[in-house]
Design an enzyme around this catalytic site. Structure first.
Site, PDB file in Angstrom:
ATOM      1  N   HIS A  84      -6.868  -5.964  -0.945  1.00  0.00           N
ATOM      2  CA  HIS A  84      -5.709  -5.095  -0.763  1.00  0.00           C
ATOM      3  C   HIS A  84      -4.746  -5.746   0.224  1.00  0.00           C
ATOM      4  O   HIS A  84      -5.112  -6.030   1.364  1.00  0.00           O
ATOM      5  CB  HIS A  84      -6.169  -3.737  -0.233  1.00  0.00           C
ATOM      6  CG  HIS A  84      -5.113  -2.686  -0.282  1.00  0.00           C
ATOM      7  ND1 HIS A  84      -4.508  -2.273  -1.446  1.00  0.00           N
ATOM      8  CD2 HIS A  84      -4.547  -1.933   0.707  1.00  0.00           C
ATOM      9  CE1 HIS A  84      -3.642  -1.322  -1.191  1.00  0.00           C
ATOM     10  NE2 HIS A  84      -3.634  -1.093   0.108  1.00  0.00           N
TER      11      HIS A  84
ATOM     12  N   ASP B 243      -9.092  -4.724  -6.221  1.00  0.00           N
ATOM     13  CA  ASP B 243      -8.470  -3.844  -5.232  1.00  0.00           C
ATOM     14  C   ASP B 243      -8.374  -2.440  -5.811  1.00  0.00           C
ATOM     15  O   ASP B 243      -7.381  -2.069  -6.441  1.00  0.00           O
ATOM     16  CB  ASP B 243      -7.090  -4.373  -4.862  1.00  0.00           C
ATOM     17  CG  ASP B 243      -6.314  -3.420  -3.952  1.00  0.00           C
ATOM     18  OD1 ASP B 243      -6.931  -2.482  -3.400  1.00  0.00           O
ATOM     19  OD2 ASP B 243      -5.093  -3.610  -3.800  1.00  0.00           O
TER      20      ASP B 243
ATOM     21  N   SER C   9       0.835  -1.191   0.000  1.00  0.00           N
ATOM     22  CA  SER C   9       0.000   0.000   0.000  1.00  0.00           C
ATOM     23  C   SER C   9       0.878   1.252   0.000  1.00  0.00           C
ATOM     24  O   SER C   9       1.664   1.446  -0.923  1.00  0.00           O
ATOM     25  CB  SER C   9      -0.964  -0.039   1.184  1.00  0.00           C
ATOM     26  OG  SER C   9      -1.960   0.935   1.083  1.00  0.00           O
TER      27      SER C   9
END
Length: 617
Positions: free
Chosen positions: A332, A305, A151
């Site tokens: 994710h 995602d 991320s």
């Protein structure tokens, strides 16, 4: 379903499997874990944890994994030494494999000094260069660094490849946002307002000072409990001055950039307010520098995602770097199976091991070893409703053809287009018809599973067009698009449209596959030759302030909306459905803000609406 703790939402990929640690060299043993400050060229001190294999001695020549973390490199209870899991656990896994593991709080976060002037800002990205230089100068280093993270940490890991630092020899960004504006915060120019507000609150909690970070009000108490932050603080650096230095560093975070403010103010992609902009954190805007660095990249994303799969394909088609790219049925961070034809479930230990070994093997080649990038580029992708993995060295997949499905009378799709006869259907904004609490835009900011229930009831509120039962299996792989003949009525001047691609089973169950959206003010299309290489799969569109224009009322215009990419097998007997909406209240701001807008969607005639899908053999 209980929420996962923060460590599960933001920890970098765990490396499973052990191997022998390299034999220790002569010299004094290094501490297994050391927490200290490293000073950047501008004087800002970054808090850094160095994890080494037990028994490491000076001269060991270890490869190093570098993670730069927005969500605290490690957490402790106030007044207690040591870590509270998270990076410490991951560090142990890397060191067991014979790597040094270095994790740093980004400037303006955790125990690092400085102020965050912009999320994914230029100064924050630049720090990976001096950090890599510092690592290479250590007596235990082999001078080679691999950047990784999930991320936000994946974003910074990939952005670091644009720095031209010769110590960075590989990158493995996981679930990262190639272009934060288009792939996450404002896809199609529409703000993910309901999703970004709680995430921005989490960032404010992380950046506050003092021991009552989670006690401000009931909302912050609930969020802290949900993500496992209650009673915790960033780990101080080692030594008796550590707590005082932590307090001094966190005092400098009070003026950190406000993400919600930027998300609302930065309506257009060319937004610029001092150091704050959408383009500064975009890998797409750094393609020349990334290519010049020639750093090999392994990345992984999920079809569902947010827009991360779109980003992986933009990376693949826009960058010449050696690449090993994976797009699979994941949420994710790839902690959950996210296949709309199967129930959501956590990945098994074996599935985690398969994913993690790919990163490990990649780093063994380019960080532990000294292999030179060979220019090989490949995408491995999973197909929904088939469960099959395929590998390609070209995108679109060789043999792909564009199949057109015209919209027709009576909600039909894919019939023979009639240039002489046309009509239109009414579409009214319905503020109750969304994609649910666990959709693709939620997982990117929470790490939650992705789950779309049967869409039949929601579709009944919207405008749908459905094919006859298919007579043969049809595999769709890539980026589709929808071109609609739109007449704006009341409230449409600053409206938006959302489209959904769905599978209708013989028993009537409707399965969500992918979607697209567009703020109608951003509908202007540029010349194809003005599209940079990384946007070649997307409609040439600037999202710039100067190109924005209110949508006219009472006059038909053709509007093109890109679909997020997908790979799915429509089986014989199933039907393809396109659903059109004027809002998705679960994940997007209402446009217009009062939630009142209506349109007519035209079909037939010489300007009829059409769905175009990439059909692969």
């Amino acid at each position: 379903m209980p929420r996962r703790p923060l460590a599960a939402l933001v920890a970098a990929a765990a490396v499973l499997g052990l191997s022998a640690v390299p034999a220790a060299a002569a010299g004094p043993a290094e501490p297994h874990l050391r927490s200290r400050y490293v000073t950047m060229p501008d004087g800002v001190r970054l808090a850094v944890d160095v994890h080494l294999p037990e028994g490491t001695r000076a001269g060991a020549r270890l490869p190093t994994v570098l993670v730069t973390q927005r969500y605290w490199r490690a957490r402790v209870r106030a007044g207690e030494p040591g870590g509270a899991g998270g990076a410490g656990t991951e560090g142990d896994r890397w060191t067991a494999r014979g790597y040094a593991f270095v994790v740093a709080d980004l400037r303006g976060t955790g125990a690092s000094f400085g102020t965050l002037t912009s999320e994914l800002g230029a100064d924050l990205t630049a720090d990976s260069g001096p950090l890599s230089d510092w690592i290479a100068a250590q007596p235990w280093s082999n001078g080679r660094v691999g950047t990784t993270g999930i991320s936000y940490g994946g974003d910074t890991a990939m952005l670091a490849t644009s720095l031209g630092n010769h110590h960075i020899t590989a990158a493995a960004p996981i679930s990262y946002d190639f272009d934060p504006y288009e792939d996450l915060v404002r896809p199609g120019g529409v703000l993910i307002e309901p999703r970004i507000a709680p995430y921005a609150l989490l960032l404010r909690i992380l950046d506050r000072t003092g021991g009552t970070t989670c006690e401000t009000d009931e909302q912050t108490r609930r969020l802290c409990a949900d993500v496992g932050l209650t009673g915790l603080q960033p780990r101080p650096v080692d030594g008796p001055d550590g707590p005082a230095l932590l307090a001094a560093a966190r005092a400098e975070h009070a003026n950190n950039a406000n993400l919600v403010e930027m998300a609302h103010t930065g309506v257009h992609r060319d937004y610029q307010d001092g150091p704050k902009s959408w383009t500064v954190g975009s890998v797409g805007e750094r393609t020349d520098a990334v290519e010049a660095g020639r750093v090999p990249v392994l990345t992984r994303a999920g079809w569902l995602d947010a827009g991360t799969a779109n980003g992986v394909l933009s990376q693949f088609t826009g960058l010449s770097n050696t690449q090993d790219d994976w797009i699979g049925p994941w949420n994710h961070g790839a902690g959950w199976l996210a296949d709309p034809f199967q129930p959501a479930r956590p990945l098994t230990a074996r599935e985690h091991e398969e994913n993690d070994r790919r990163v490990l093997d990649f780093f063994d080649r380019y960080v532990r070893g000294d292999a030179r990038p060979d220019g090989r580029r490949q995408v491995h992708y999973y197909t929904f409703n088939e469960g099959v993995w395929r590998t390609t060295t070209r995108w679109p997949v060789p043999g792909t053809r564009t199949q057109r499905f015209p919209l027709g009378a009576g909600g039909t799709l894919g019939g023979r287009a009639d240039d002489r006869r046309g009509g239109s259907d009414p579409l009214r904004l319905d503020p109750t018809a969304g994609t649910g609490p666990l959709d693709r835009w939620n997982t990117n900011l929470t790490g939650d599973e992705v789950s779309y229930p049967d869409r039949a009831a929601v579709d009944a509120k919207l405008l749908g067009y459905t094919t006859a039962p298919l007579t043969a299996d049809t595999r769709v792989t890539g980026n589709g698009k929808v071109t609609l003949d739109v007449t704006g009525l009341a409230g449409s001047a600053r409206g938006a449209l959302h489209v959904y691609l769905e599978d209708v089973a013989p028993d009537g169950r409707v399965t969500y596959l992918t979607e697209g959206q567009l703020a109608l003010a951003d509908r202007a299309v540029a010349d194809r030759d003005e599209n940079p290489d990384w946007r070649r799969l997307r409609t040439p569109r600037s999202y710039a302030a100067d190109d924005a224009e209110d949508f006219p009322q009472g006059r038909a215009e053709r509007v093109t909306i890109d679909l997020q990419p997908v790979s799915v097998l429509f089986r014989a007997g199933e039907r393809i459905r396109l659903t059109v909406a004027a809002a998705n209240p679960d994940s997007f701001q209402l446009l217009p803000a009062d939630g009142r807008a209506s349109y007519r969607i035209g079909w037939g005639g010489d300007r009829g609406s059409v769905l175009e899908l990439p059909v692969a053999h």
